[in-house]
Design a protein around this motif. Structure first.
Motif, PDB file in Angstrom:
ATOM      1  N   TYR A 267       0.821  -1.220   0.000  1.00  0.00           N
ATOM      2  CA  TYR A 267       0.000   0.000   0.000  1.00  0.00           C
ATOM      3  C   TYR A 267       0.854   1.270   0.000  1.00  0.00           C
ATOM      4  O   TYR A 267       0.359   2.349  -0.345  1.00  0.00           O
ATOM      5  N   GLN A 268       2.123   1.168   0.377  1.00  0.00           N
ATOM      6  CA  GLN A 268       2.979   2.353   0.380  1.00  0.00           C
ATOM      7  C   GLN A 268       3.318   2.837  -1.030  1.00  0.00           C
ATOM      8  O   GLN A 268       3.720   3.984  -1.203  1.00  0.00           O
ATOM      9  N   HIS A 269       3.127   1.978  -2.037  1.00  0.00           N
ATOM     10  CA  HIS A 269       3.383   2.408  -3.411  1.00  0.00           C
ATOM     11  C   HIS A 269       2.237   3.324  -3.856  1.00  0.00           C
ATOM     12  O   HIS A 269       1.060   2.957  -3.758  1.00  0.00           O
ATOM     13  N   PRO A 270       2.544   4.505  -4.371  1.00  0.00           N
ATOM     14  CA  PRO A 270       1.490   5.482  -4.681  1.00  0.00           C
ATOM     15  C   PRO A 270       0.529   5.062  -5.781  1.00  0.00           C
ATOM     16  O   PRO A 270      -0.581   5.601  -5.865  1.00  0.00           O
ATOM     17  N   GLU A 271       0.933   4.090  -6.630  1.00  0.00           N
ATOM     18  CA  GLU A 271       0.060   3.677  -7.725  1.00  0.00           C
ATOM     19  C   GLU A 271      -0.843   2.507  -7.344  1.00  0.00           C
ATOM     20  O   GLU A 271      -1.642   2.053  -8.164  1.00  0.00           O
ATOM     21  N   VAL A 272      -0.730   2.010  -6.126  1.00  0.00           N
ATOM     22  CA  VAL A 272      -1.553   0.880  -5.677  1.00  0.00           C
ATOM     23  C   VAL A 272      -2.816   1.417  -5.011  1.00  0.00           C
ATOM     24  O   VAL A 272      -2.743   2.172  -4.039  1.00  0.00           O
ATOM     25  N   ARG A 273      -3.957   1.042  -5.534  1.00  0.00           N
ATOM     26  CA  ARG A 273      -5.236   1.445  -4.934  1.00  0.00           C
ATOM     27  C   ARG A 273      -5.717   0.413  -3.909  1.00  0.00           C
ATOM     28  O   ARG A 273      -6.239   0.763  -2.860  1.00  0.00           O
ATOM     29  N   GLU A 274      -5.595  -0.865  -4.238  1.00  0.00           N
ATOM     30  CA  GLU A 274      -5.989  -1.936  -3.324  1.00  0.00           C
ATOM     31  C   GLU A 274      -4.947  -3.047  -3.420  1.00  0.00           C
ATOM     32  O   GLU A 274      -4.317  -3.229  -4.466  1.00  0.00           O
ATOM     33  N   ALA A 275      -4.804  -3.795  -2.335  1.00  0.00           N
ATOM     34  CA  ALA A 275      -3.815  -4.882  -2.337  1.00  0.00           C
ATOM     35  C   ALA A 275      -4.273  -6.007  -1.423  1.00  0.00           C
ATOM     36  O   ALA A 275      -4.931  -5.774  -0.401  1.00  0.00           O
ATOM     37  N   ALA A 276      -3.909  -7.224  -1.792  1.00  0.00           N
ATOM     38  CA  ALA A 276      -4.164  -8.385  -0.950  1.00  0.00           C
ATOM     39  C   ALA A 276      -3.040  -9.392  -1.163  1.00  0.00           C
ATOM     40  O   ALA A 276      -2.680  -9.701  -2.308  1.00  0.00           O
TER      41      ALA A 276
END
Length: 464
Positions: free
Chosen positions: A388-397
């Motif tokens: 989530y720290q990457h600015p281009e990531v909106r959602e992650a699992a």
């Protein structure tokens, strides 16, 4: 006499019959007087149909039907029967399995309520009132039974909850613990509860703006969608003083961004479960403790312990246990599972975590989600926080996938425009080698159950 939800509604209808309790935007509103009279009519009609005390009654409703559902729910429990709330978004086979499991005597759906006249004698606090099925993220959904005393614990005080606002906005679905919490708030809290037939980021932001809502509740998935759509650039959200997130931990970056989108709001993370409610931890988002879910509230207690319940020292990871002040619930019709989870007033939450020296709880992972990779155990929550720290990531699992040498390894699903190799390079300085994903997939949206939680079993099917 201890308060129950039917007695609470009767009291509010007597003292303030014309006050709006609940509104579905675009559909209508329900006053306390109307709620009381109509639910009395449903209770009398059910009794006339032969529904007896203790009979289970299925309630299959959608979010557009919140007003009719509220009437049906109170009519069922006033009749002494047991309400079994189910979302109409469930697969028919799943809903049928739940209704069969609890032995439902009848099922009510939108447009099927009938009314009659007659005396309605309110049930006792110790009587069974509800069976609420869990989301089933780790296996077959279980029916959690609750008494009237469980449901109304803490209600009926002189100071109504959320007295700082006149309207409380939410978009929780029927048939979830969060949705049940909003129904209780409609009966007990100071503000009128407002919702909408279908959540979209823009519609929910417009709802908040229209009603000048001072209190808002959502799940992290909704928060992420609202931030990604930048609804705060188009809608005035300055009325919100309390923004509560429930159902899943709020990622630290998302919490920080919410503070900018809702400039006057205190951002609060709530952690509980259907089994432990109303026990919960509450955490006002704190930059010094960005990943904590807080300390116990509502008279409950939290400990980190072994599987046998032996408490562990602060800083040591173990199972999270929670104790409710309202008395233990149980799994309906499943004595073995009840004995495994409900022990001596404590509930095994199914999560791993630790307490710091000040008693703040940190979740490490869902016990069933921990990835055992070679000699290491990998926390998916820790991996997700880094992604989530990457600015281009909106959602992650993050989730485990089979690996020929390690047994299992880490995979990550993302929503966003980040290139996979770029993300891997980004994570190298933030994760240990054994935590780095061996596979990254980009999806249009993460699969979620009707309660808003990521369905990791469905993710594993995606990468097969």
């Amino acid at each position: 006499m201890r308060v129950t939800l039917p007695s609470l509604l009767r009291q509010r209808a007597a003292t303030d019959p014309d006050r709006v309790a609940m509104t579905v935007h675009g559909s209508g509103s329900l006053t306390f007087g109307e709620w009381e009279a109509r639910s009395d009519g449903v209770a009398a009609a059910l009794a006339g149909r032969g529904v007896a005390a203790g009979d289970r009654v299925g309630l299959v409703f959608g979010n557009a039907d919140w007003l009719e559902y509220a009437v049906a729910f109170f009519g069922v429990i006033k009749a002494g029967a047991v309400a079994v709330p189910l979302s109409d978004r469930l697969a028919t086979a799943d809903a049928d399995a739940m209704l069969a499991h609890c032995g439902a005597a009848t099922v009510l759906r939108p447009g099927e309520l009938t009314y009659a006249t007659g005396e309605v004698e309110l049930p006792a606090p110790g009587a069974l009132a509800q069976i609420l099925y869990t989301s089933g993220t780790t296996g077959r959904p279980k029916g959690v039974s609750a008494t009237h005393a469980n449901l109304a614990h803490g209600c009926g005080g002189k100071r109504r909850p959320f007295a700082h606002s006149d309207h409380l906005a939410h978009a929780f679905p029927i048939g979830t613990n969060a949705g049940q919490w909003m129904l209780v708030n409609a009966a007990d809290a100071h503000p009128a509860v407002v919702t909408l037939p279908r959540f979209t980021p823009s519609r929910f932001a417009a709802l908040i703006e229209h009603y000048r809502a001072g209190t808002v509740f959502l799940v992290p998935a909704m928060a992420i969608e609202m931030l990604g759509s930048r609804v705060h650039d188009r809608h005035d959200l300055s009325s919100v003083q309390l923004l509560g997130s429930a159902a899943a931990p709020l990622p630290a970056r998302v919490a920080a961004e919410l503070g900018g989108a809702f400039p006057n709001a205190t951002i609060v993370n709530y952690y509980t479960s259907t089994e432990a409610a109303p026990a919960q931890t509450v955490m006002i988002v704190d930059p010094d403790r960005p990943s904590s879910v807080g300390r116990p509230a509502s008279g409950g207690a939290v400990r980190v312990a072994t599987a046998e319940g032996e408490p562990l020292p602060s800083g040591v990871t173990g199972e999270v246990w929670m104790r409710s002040p309202a008395g233990a619930r149980a799994y309906y019709g499943d004595a073995a599972a009840t004995a495994e989870v409900f022990r001596g007033g404590w509930v095994r939450m199914g999560d791993l975590g630790y307490l710091d020296d000040d008693g703040y709880l940190y979740l490490v992972d869902r016990d069933s989600d921990v990835i055992k990779s070679g000699a290491y155990k990998v926390s998916t929550i820790h991996v997700e926080d880094a992604v989530y720290q990457h600015p281009e990531v909106r959602e992650a699992a993050a989730f485990g996938v089979p690996h020929a040498t390690l047994g299992k390894a880490v995979a990550v699903a993302v929503v966003g425009s980040v290139a996979h190799e770029e993300l891997r390079m980004f994570l190298k300085g933030r994760l240990a080698p054994y935590e780095l994903p061996v596979r990254v997939v980009t999806l249009d949206a993460l699969p979620r159950n009707h309660g808003g939680k990521v369905d990791k079993r469905a993710l594993r099917e995606v990468v097969r």
